[in-house]
Design an enzyme around this catalytic site. Structure first.
Site, PDB file in Angstrom:
ATOM      1  CB  SER A 145      -0.928   0.032   1.207  1.00 43.06           C
ATOM      2  OG  SER A 145      -1.987  -0.860   1.021  1.00 43.06           O
ATOM      3  CE  LYS A 164      -3.763   0.659  -1.112  1.00 43.10           C
ATOM      4  NZ  LYS A 164      -4.461   0.285   0.147  1.00 43.10           N
ATOM      5  CE1 TYR A 198      -4.560  -1.174  -4.735  1.00 48.00           C
ATOM      6  CE2 TYR A 198      -5.190  -3.486  -4.736  1.00 48.00           C
ATOM      7  CZ  TYR A 198      -4.869  -2.328  -4.042  1.00 48.00           C
ATOM      8  OH  TYR A 198      -4.859  -2.333  -2.674  1.00 48.00           O
ATOM      9  CE1 TYR A 218      -5.074   1.849   4.205  1.00 44.23           C
ATOM     10  CE2 TYR A 218      -3.593   0.693   5.681  1.00 44.23           C
ATOM     11  CZ  TYR A 218      -3.909   1.146   4.422  1.00 44.23           C
ATOM     12  OH  TYR A 218      -3.072   0.891   3.386  1.00 44.23           O
ATOM     13  CB  VAL A 246      -0.059  -5.977   4.110  1.00 43.30           C
ATOM     14  CG1 VAL A 246      -1.319  -5.394   4.700  1.00 43.30           C
ATOM     15  CG2 VAL A 246      -0.161  -6.179   2.608  1.00 43.30           C
TER      16      VAL A 246
HETATM   17  O1  DON Z   1      -4.944  -4.813  -1.766  1.00 38.47           O
HETATM   18  C1  DON Z   1      -4.371  -5.271  -0.785  1.00 38.47           C
HETATM   19  O2  DON Z   1      -4.965  -5.795   0.134  1.00 38.47           O
HETATM   20  C2  DON Z   1      -2.849  -5.169  -0.741  1.00 38.47           C
HETATM   21  N1  DON Z   1      -2.290  -5.238  -2.062  1.00 38.47           N
HETATM   22  C3  DON Z   1      -2.393  -3.889  -0.097  1.00 38.47           C
HETATM   23  C4  DON Z   1      -2.919  -3.683   1.294  1.00 38.47           C
HETATM   24  C5  DON Z   1      -2.000  -2.956   2.196  1.00 38.47           C
HETATM   25  O3  DON Z   1      -0.810  -2.921   2.008  1.00 38.47           O
HETATM   26  C6  DON Z   1      -2.607  -2.379   3.439  1.00 38.47           C
HETATM   27  N2  DON Z   1      -1.630  -1.664   4.237  1.00 38.47           N
HETATM   28  N3  DON Z   1      -1.238  -1.752   5.343  1.00 38.47           N
END
Ligand code: DON
Length: 304
Positions: free
Chosen positions: A63, A66, A188, A240, A258
């Protein structure tokens, strides 16, 4: 400021505490990473750098990407972007579906998955060759061509991305997705599957610590006004439903992923990247937050 001494203290402190976090396993390929990795890299606006641990090892930025996609979209689309995504903290988990129905398919902010999927759709509409153009932009920011997508991670997420599939379908049904949903998700998943070291990540984000100029070359990449806005979104939405806690404990704009990475900026002094794969229950790096809390406490340098 003796940043190297501060990082050494943080390293000792982080080795000492018991880390109850858990590695992300909903993307099977991410579960293969050594959970005990720990690295940190700090770059000041005077272009001095300090590092500890596994700061030169690549990991999945997830993320954190983003912020870069938002930066490109805001530059290319401008104010119209905000008709499709808001800038309010969500107070819900990054992959939540619940408020999307109430908000009629307009995500609360560009950092929850729904919002980042909208930004991915925007980039698909405005870039000639989105996957290559995105990587080229990141390499330019980092000043480093040794940055790649990990195709296995992108594929692994595609195979298990049921929640993201639900989000994109729902937003398509409500008229907020322009492109084919498989193309949007493919882009994405690729942006999330970029791998970088703490060093590369901090260099990439140095523009947010330096009013839009790269720290190394002093080249203006985006305007100071854009930096102000994106830092505000990082501060309020970057973690978040833990954004308040991160502001309280660390006091810097930042973004997590993550893969266990966090990048944070002091808007006039430094940029720092930290990596520790075990996550807390909000999906943010447990030790990463602890390390950054130590950093701002020991240095006295936060935005508050
Ligand atoms: O879409 C997802 O769930 C992952 N590619 C990215 C989520 C993420 O990194 C949340 N951050 N802490």
């Amino acid at each position: 400021m003796d940043f190297q001494n501060i990082l050494n203290i943080i390293h000792k402190d982080c080795n000492r505490i018991e880390n109850h976090g858990k590695i992300a396993n909903y993307i099977p390929e991410l579960a293969k990473v050594d959970p005990d990795k720990f690295g940190m890299f700090l770059l000041t606006n005077e272009n001095e750098s300090y590092e500890i641990g596994d700061s030169q090892e690549k990991f999945s930025i997830q993320s954190i990407s983003k912020v870069i996609s938002l930066t490109i979209a805001a530059e290319l689309v401008g104010q119209d972007l905000w008709n499709r995504v808001e800038v309010e903290p969500s107070g819900t988990p990054f992959n939540s579906l619940t408020e999307l129905e109430r908000d009629k398919g307009i995500p609360r902010n560009p950092f929850i998955n729904a919002g980042a999927i909208i930004i991915a759709d925007v980039l698909l509409s405005v870039l000639d060759d989105p996957i290559n153009d995105f990587l080229t932009f990141i390499r330019k920011l980092a000043g480093d061509d040794d940055i790649y997508y990990n195709e296995k991670v992108a594929e692994s997420e595609k195979d298990y991305g049921y929640r993201n599939t639900a989000l994109v379908n729902y937003m398509k049904a409500l008229g907020n997705i322009e492109n084919d949903i498989d193309d949007v998700l493919n882009f994405y998943y690729h942006q999330c599957a970029i791998e970088m070291t703490c060093v590369q990540l901090a260099r990439t984000f140095s523009i947010f610590a330096n009013a839009g100029k790269k720290i190394s070359s002093k080249k203006q990449v985006i305007s100071a006004k854009s930096v102000k806005r994106i830092n505000a979104i990082m501060q309020t939405c970057g973690f978040y439903d833990e954004a308040g806690e991160f502001a309280y404990r660390v006091g810097l704009p930042g973004k997590s992923g993550v893969g266990g990475g966090i990048v944070a900026v002091h808007p006039t002094a430094y940029v720092v990247a930290v990596w520790s794969p075990k996550l807390n229950e909000k999906g943010n790096s447990n030790l990463g937050i602890h390390a950054l809390e130590d950093l701002t406490n020991l240095s006295g340098l936060s935005v508050f």
